[in-house]
Motif scaffolding. Structure first.
Motif, PDB file in Angstrom:
ATOM      1  N   GLU A  13       0.837  -1.193   0.000  1.00 37.60           N
ATOM      2  CA  GLU A  13       0.000   0.000   0.000  1.00 37.60           C
ATOM      3  C   GLU A  13       0.864   1.232   0.000  1.00 37.60           C
ATOM      4  O   GLU A  13       0.601   2.203  -0.723  1.00 37.60           O
ATOM      5  CB  GLU A  13      -0.916  -0.038   1.246  1.00 37.60           C
ATOM      6  CG  GLU A  13      -1.868   1.136   1.353  1.00 37.60           C
ATOM      7  CD  GLU A  13      -2.921   1.148   0.268  1.00 37.60           C
ATOM      8  OE1 GLU A  13      -3.454   2.226  -0.072  1.00 37.60           O
ATOM      9  OE2 GLU A  13      -3.221   0.073  -0.353  1.00 37.60           O
ATOM     10  N   LYS A  14       1.886   1.163   0.827  1.00 36.18           N
ATOM     11  CA  LYS A  14       2.796   2.292   0.935  1.00 36.18           C
ATOM     12  C   LYS A  14       3.523   2.527  -0.389  1.00 36.18           C
ATOM     13  O   LYS A  14       3.676   3.652  -0.854  1.00 36.18           O
ATOM     14  CB  LYS A  14       3.800   2.022   2.074  1.00 36.18           C
ATOM     15  CG  LYS A  14       4.674   3.217   2.379  1.00 36.18           C
ATOM     16  CD  LYS A  14       5.600   2.869   3.552  1.00 36.18           C
ATOM     17  CE  LYS A  14       6.489   4.037   3.892  1.00 36.18           C
ATOM     18  NZ  LYS A  14       7.384   3.748   5.038  1.00 36.18           N
ATOM     19  N   LYS A  15       3.900   1.444  -1.001  1.00 34.32           N
ATOM     20  CA  LYS A  15       4.607   1.538  -2.300  1.00 34.32           C
ATOM     21  C   LYS A  15       3.682   2.061  -3.365  1.00 34.32           C
ATOM     22  O   LYS A  15       4.070   2.847  -4.220  1.00 34.32           O
ATOM     23  CB  LYS A  15       5.137   0.142  -2.669  1.00 34.32           C
ATOM     24  CG  LYS A  15       6.021   0.163  -3.886  1.00 34.32           C
ATOM     25  CD  LYS A  15       6.584  -1.234  -4.118  1.00 34.32           C
ATOM     26  CE  LYS A  15       7.476  -1.249  -5.311  1.00 34.32           C
ATOM     27  NZ  LYS A  15       8.037  -2.591  -5.557  1.00 34.32           N
ATOM     28  N   ARG A  16       2.406   1.665  -3.280  1.00 33.82           N
ATOM     29  CA  ARG A  16       1.415   2.119  -4.262  1.00 33.82           C
ATOM     30  C   ARG A  16       1.222   3.608  -4.126  1.00 33.82           C
ATOM     31  O   ARG A  16       1.123   4.322  -5.121  1.00 33.82           O
ATOM     32  CB  ARG A  16       0.088   1.347  -4.038  1.00 33.82           C
ATOM     33  CG  ARG A  16      -0.985   1.636  -5.113  1.00 33.82           C
ATOM     34  CD  ARG A  16      -2.213   0.867  -4.811  1.00 33.82           C
ATOM     35  NE  ARG A  16      -2.794   1.228  -3.528  1.00 33.82           N
ATOM     36  CZ  ARG A  16      -3.530   2.335  -3.345  1.00 33.82           C
ATOM     37  NH1 ARG A  16      -3.785   3.155  -4.333  1.00 33.82           N
ATOM     38  NH2 ARG A  16      -4.005   2.583  -2.122  1.00 33.82           N
ATOM     39  N   LYS A  17       1.135   4.112  -2.868  1.00 40.99           N
ATOM     40  CA  LYS A  17       0.964   5.536  -2.631  1.00 40.99           C
ATOM     41  C   LYS A  17       2.166   6.312  -3.135  1.00 40.99           C
ATOM     42  O   LYS A  17       2.021   7.376  -3.740  1.00 40.99           O
ATOM     43  CB  LYS A  17       0.752   5.801  -1.129  1.00 40.99           C
ATOM     44  CG  LYS A  17      -0.612   5.351  -0.626  1.00 40.99           C
ATOM     45  CD  LYS A  17      -0.751   5.670   0.874  1.00 40.99           C
ATOM     46  CE  LYS A  17      -2.119   5.261   1.419  1.00 40.99           C
ATOM     47  NZ  LYS A  17      -2.299   5.538   2.864  1.00 40.99           N
ATOM     48  N   SER A  18       3.317   5.737  -2.861  1.00 40.91           N
ATOM     49  CA  SER A  18       4.545   6.421  -3.340  1.00 40.91           C
ATOM     50  C   SER A  18       4.544   6.521  -4.864  1.00 40.91           C
ATOM     51  O   SER A  18       4.876   7.553  -5.446  1.00 40.91           O
ATOM     52  CB  SER A  18       5.798   5.664  -2.865  1.00 40.91           C
ATOM     53  OG  SER A  18       5.862   5.685  -1.464  1.00 40.91           O
ATOM     54  N   ASN A  19       4.133   5.448  -5.499  1.00 34.95           N
ATOM     55  CA  ASN A  19       4.091   5.458  -6.975  1.00 34.95           C
ATOM     56  C   ASN A  19       3.061   6.452  -7.479  1.00 34.95           C
ATOM     57  O   ASN A  19       3.265   7.121  -8.492  1.00 34.95           O
ATOM     58  CB  ASN A  19       3.760   4.066  -7.517  1.00 34.95           C
ATOM     59  CG  ASN A  19       4.937   3.088  -7.333  1.00 34.95           C
ATOM     60  OD1 ASN A  19       6.088   3.506  -7.266  1.00 34.95           O
ATOM     61  ND2 ASN A  19       4.622   1.799  -7.238  1.00 34.95           N
TER      62      ASN A  19
END
Length: 291
Positions: A13-19
């Protein structure tokens, strides 16, 4: 295991938000780039359009100016062309007149030269004819002078020859006293009769049998004249022949009557032919004047 799964989900989720944030930032940057590029593009296009409009306006003004200048130039050129044409026609007419005058002057000069040459030729011909006439007259006078000198020389030679013969005869007469007999005559026409024992034949060029001739110019005639000249002392050129003919009917005897030119004294000479030696005087009679 549930915990690990949760952690992975949270990390995703965190990686998705960062992307998502990164993609949004990229989208914003791209949008800004597009906006800035569009702004720059449209500003340049407007500037180009304005520049093109300005250039078109300047070109139209320049074209109108050129057209006006061309019209003025055409009008000026047309006027200038008319003036040039008139000037050219005027110059051509003037040149033609000058050329005609020059040709007429040249023809007049040539005619004058021809007349002068003709007069000089006629004058020269007259002078040559006069010189030729003078030359002929001079030659004629010279020929007459030479002929006169020849006649005088011949007369002088004849005079000298006559004097020589007379001198010889006189010397012979003096040296041979008694050889010449002069006697009176009973003939009323004869003043005296003369005989000379020393008379000899005068010689001859005739050969063969002698035939006496009384035709003037023949050899025998000329030898008779020579014998008479020998007896009388009168040269043949100064002798006037009154008669030469046969004597006593003999072909070997002749008689001739002669006198000196301009003299009234006549002599009658009797001749005899000597074969191979010619005619010989045998007697001479001095006739009375007028006989």
């Amino acid at each position: 295991m549930s915990k690990d799964k949760y952690s992975r989900l949270k990390l995703q989720e965190k990686k998705r938000k960062s992307n998502l944030v990164l993609n949004s930032a990229i989208a914003v940057v791209v949008g800004l780039i597009v906006i800035i590029g569009s702004f720059i593009f449209f500003n340049n296009e407007d500037s180009n359009i304005a520049s093109e409009d300005e250039e078109q306006s300047i070109a139209e003004q320049h074209l109108q100016s050129n057209q006006s200048e061309d019209e003025n130039s055409d009008s000026s050129d047309q006027g200038s062309s008319e003036e040039t044409k008139q000037e050219s026609e005027s110059v051509s007419l003037k040149e033609a007149e000058e050329k005609a005058e020059e040709q007429a002057k040249k023809e007049a000069e040539e005619k004058a030269e021809e007349e002068q040459a003709k007069k000089e030729a006629e004058k020269k011909a007259e002078e040559e004819a006069k010189l030729e006439e003078e030359r002929k007259e001079k030659e004629k006078r010279e020929e007459e002078r030479k002929e006169k000198e020849k006649r005088e020389e011949r007369k002088e030679e004849e005079r000298k020859e006559k004097e020589r013969k007379e001198t010889e005869e006189e010397e012979e007469s003096n040296s041979e006293s008694g050889s010449v007999a002069t006697n009176p005559s009973n003939d009323p026409e004869v003043e005296e009769v003369i005989k000379n024992k020393n008379w000899k034949p005068v010689g001859t060029s005739q050969t063969g049998a002698h035939a006496s001739s009384y035709d003037e110019g023949t050899v025998d005639w000329d030898e008779k004249v020579e014998a008479i000249s020998y007896a009388t002392g009168i040269s043949a050129s100064d002798m006037t022949i009154w008669f030469i003919g046969n004597h006593e009917g003999s072909p070997q005897k002749s008689v001739g009557t002669v006198s000196s030119s301009g003299s009234q004294t006549k002599y009658r000479v009797y001749l005899e032919w000597i074969d191979g030696q010619g005619w010989k005087p045998v007697k001479m009679e001095k006739l009375v004047p007028g006989a």
